[in-house]
Design a protein around this motif. Structure first.
Motif, mmCIF file in Angstrom:
data_model
loop_
_atom_site.group_PDB
_atom_site.id
_atom_site.type_symbol
_atom_site.label_atom_id
_atom_site.label_comp_id
_atom_site.label_asym_id
_atom_site.label_seq_id
_atom_site.Cartn_x
_atom_site.Cartn_y
_atom_site.Cartn_z
ATOM 1 N N LEU A 149 19.498 28.438 52.544
ATOM 2 C CA LEU A 149 19.566 29.625 52.534
ATOM 3 C C LEU A 149 20.547 30.106 51.666
ATOM 4 O O LEU A 149 21.553 29.677 51.297
ATOM 5 C CB LEU A 149 20.246 30.098 54.091
ATOM 6 C CG LEU A 149 20.213 31.798 54.554
ATOM 7 C CD1 LEU A 149 18.754 32.198 54.686
ATOM 8 C CD2 LEU A 149 21.119 31.605 55.895
ATOM 9 N N VAL A 150 19.952 31.394 50.955
ATOM 10 C CA VAL A 150 21.080 31.878 49.926
ATOM 11 C C VAL A 150 21.910 33.131 50.619
ATOM 12 O O VAL A 150 20.996 34.030 51.047
ATOM 13 C CB VAL A 150 20.175 32.580 48.538
ATOM 14 C CG1 VAL A 150 21.147 33.079 47.494
ATOM 15 C CG2 VAL A 150 19.522 31.074 48.071
ATOM 16 N N GLU A 193 16.728 39.591 53.789
ATOM 17 C CA GLU A 193 17.171 40.048 54.859
ATOM 18 C C GLU A 193 18.392 40.733 54.309
ATOM 19 O O GLU A 193 18.937 40.363 53.221
ATOM 20 C CB GLU A 193 17.562 39.189 55.922
ATOM 21 C CG GLU A 193 16.343 38.591 56.350
ATOM 22 C CD GLU A 193 16.707 37.422 57.319
ATOM 23 O OE1 GLU A 193 15.849 37.427 58.358
ATOM 24 O OE2 GLU A 193 17.500 36.762 57.172
ATOM 25 N N ILE A 194 19.126 41.739 55.155
ATOM 26 C CA ILE A 194 20.342 42.553 54.945
ATOM 27 C C ILE A 194 21.305 42.270 56.047
ATOM 28 O O ILE A 194 20.990 42.491 57.266
ATOM 29 C CB ILE A 194 20.155 44.088 54.592
ATOM 30 C CG1 ILE A 194 19.220 43.950 53.295
ATOM 31 C CG2 ILE A 194 21.304 44.501 54.561
ATOM 32 C CD1 ILE A 194 18.636 45.408 53.096
ATOM 33 N N ILE A 224 21.030 29.786 39.175
ATOM 34 C CA ILE A 224 20.442 29.606 40.585
ATOM 35 C C ILE A 224 18.798 29.899 40.654
ATOM 36 O O ILE A 224 18.251 30.915 39.872
ATOM 37 C CB ILE A 224 21.305 30.307 41.578
ATOM 38 C CG1 ILE A 224 20.748 29.774 42.941
ATOM 39 C CG2 ILE A 224 20.969 31.869 41.522
ATOM 40 C CD1 ILE A 224 21.702 30.085 44.117
ATOM 41 N N ASP A 225 18.052 28.876 41.090
ATOM 42 C CA ASP A 225 16.589 29.316 41.532
ATOM 43 C C ASP A 225 16.375 29.983 42.770
ATOM 44 O O ASP A 225 16.628 29.211 43.892
ATOM 45 C CB ASP A 225 15.978 27.747 41.347
ATOM 46 C CG ASP A 225 14.439 27.809 41.644
ATOM 47 O OD1 ASP A 225 13.853 29.091 41.404
ATOM 48 O OD2 ASP A 225 13.894 27.004 42.114
ATOM 49 N N LEU A 226 15.991 31.102 42.628
ATOM 50 C CA LEU A 226 15.862 31.874 43.829
ATOM 51 C C LEU A 226 14.234 31.949 44.235
ATOM 52 O O LEU A 226 13.850 32.446 45.541
ATOM 53 C CB LEU A 226 16.018 33.269 43.899
ATOM 54 C CG LEU A 226 17.589 33.444 43.354
ATOM 55 C CD1 LEU A 226 18.218 34.892 43.077
ATOM 56 C CD2 LEU A 226 18.440 33.005 44.488
ATOM 57 N N LYS A 227 13.287 31.508 43.580
ATOM 58 C CA LYS A 227 11.923 31.464 43.974
ATOM 59 C C LYS A 227 11.735 30.894 45.397
ATOM 60 O O LYS A 227 12.066 29.792 45.370
ATOM 61 C CB LYS A 227 11.248 30.654 42.748
ATOM 62 C CG LYS A 227 9.605 30.851 42.932
ATOM 63 C CD LYS A 227 9.059 30.119 41.750
ATOM 64 C CE LYS A 227 7.535 29.960 42.246
ATOM 65 N NZ LYS A 227 6.938 31.276 42.477
ATOM 66 N N ASP A 228 10.806 31.522 46.111
ATOM 67 C CA ASP A 228 10.612 30.949 47.415
ATOM 68 C C ASP A 228 11.888 30.777 48.450
ATOM 69 O O ASP A 228 11.558 29.809 49.269
ATOM 70 C CB ASP A 228 9.519 29.753 46.981
ATOM 71 C CG ASP A 228 8.630 29.777 48.569
ATOM 72 O OD1 ASP A 228 8.297 30.754 48.974
ATOM 73 O OD2 ASP A 228 8.487 28.529 49.037
ATOM 74 N N LYS A 229 12.894 31.388 47.991
ATOM 75 C CA LYS A 229 13.946 31.084 49.021
ATOM 76 C C LYS A 229 14.353 32.441 49.823
ATOM 77 O O LYS A 229 14.013 33.406 49.306
ATOM 78 C CB LYS A 229 15.189 30.662 48.342
ATOM 79 C CG LYS A 229 14.981 29.365 47.398
ATOM 80 C CD LYS A 229 16.443 28.582 47.289
ATOM 81 C CE LYS A 229 15.759 27.118 46.575
ATOM 82 N NZ LYS A 229 16.381 27.136 45.384
ATOM 83 N N PRO A 230 14.817 31.869 51.169
ATOM 84 C CA PRO A 230 15.103 33.196 51.765
ATOM 85 C C PRO A 230 16.742 33.696 51.587
ATOM 86 O O PRO A 230 17.297 32.721 51.219
ATOM 87 C CB PRO A 230 15.252 32.319 53.410
ATOM 88 C CG PRO A 230 15.440 31.059 53.138
ATOM 89 C CD PRO A 230 14.939 30.786 51.802
ATOM 90 N N ILE A 231 16.603 34.883 51.486
ATOM 91 C CA ILE A 231 18.160 35.452 50.757
ATOM 92 C C ILE A 231 18.544 36.433 51.925
ATOM 93 O O ILE A 231 17.736 37.206 52.404
ATOM 94 C CB ILE A 231 17.907 36.207 49.338
ATOM 95 C CG1 ILE A 231 17.274 35.252 48.414
ATOM 96 C CG2 ILE A 231 19.116 37.088 49.013
ATOM 97 C CD1 ILE A 231 16.864 35.838 47.137
ATOM 98 N N VAL A 232 19.660 36.303 52.152
ATOM 99 C CA VAL A 232 20.344 37.480 52.795
ATOM 100 C C VAL A 232 21.281 38.079 51.969
ATOM 101 O O VAL A 232 22.335 37.560 51.372
ATOM 102 C CB VAL A 232 21.251 36.682 53.786
ATOM 103 C CG1 VAL A 232 22.204 37.936 54.934
ATOM 104 C CG2 VAL A 232 20.373 36.080 55.015
#
Length: 169
Positions: free
Chosen positions: A36-37, A124-125, A88-96
């Motif tokens: 999770l990022v 998500e926020i 950082i690689d954000l591809k296909d990662k869930p981000i909050v």
């Protein structure tokens, strides 16, 4: 730093309790994730993201990566959002995406646009205080405290070593 003329709406223990609850909610919604990022909007949003990261690491096996999103709040349309670390690689990662106060949603909208170019799995926020005055199509997935205020009011969140509180100004 003291705020004698302002109304305290959250004290340190209340904020800590809300952060713990938000961390559990984030874990519940992402329990199947390996990673999770958490992306904190610079300054106080990043500090809140750090606090959420610590709580998530206590309660879940999910690997949490913390990044800082720096945005020029005075001119978000003309200045690109800076992410640190950049590699950082954000591809296909869930981000909050984490910020201290959700007011109009303007800053979060520009931050969301910056993250979309990386093709994340979902965004998500999380916000400590939601004022419910959104003018942009942004809604918090995780909220510590919702507060109805007038448009003239401001919320000041202080997350420092010597003071943790939220004030209605």
């Amino acid at each position: 730093m003291t705020h004698p003329q302002q109304n305290q709406i959250l004290n340190k223990s209340q904020i800590e309790q809300k952060i713990i609850r938000m961390a559990y909610e984030i874990y519940e919604q992402n329990f199947e994730e390996q990673e999770l990022v958490l992306a904190g909007i610079d300054q106080t949003g990043y500090t809140l993201a750090e606090m959420l990261t610590r709580e998530l690491q206590k309660i879940s096996p999910i690997a949490v990566t913390l990044i800082r999103a720096s945005i020029n709040k005075a001119a978000p349309a003309t200045t690109p959002v800076q992410l640190q670390p950049e590699s950082i690689d954000l591809k296909d990662k869930p981000i909050v995406l984490v910020d201290d106060v959700l007011n109009t949603g303007r800053i979060l909208t520009y931050a969301l646009a910056a993250f979309l170019q990386y093709n994340p799995r979902k965004i998500e926020i999380a916000t400590l205080v939601n004022r419910s005055h959104t003018l942009f199509p942004v809604a918090a997935t995780y909220t510590g405290y919702s507060l109805a205020t007038t448009l003239r009011n401001h919320i000041s969140v202080v997350l420092q070593e010597d003071e943790v509180a939220a004030y209605l100004i």
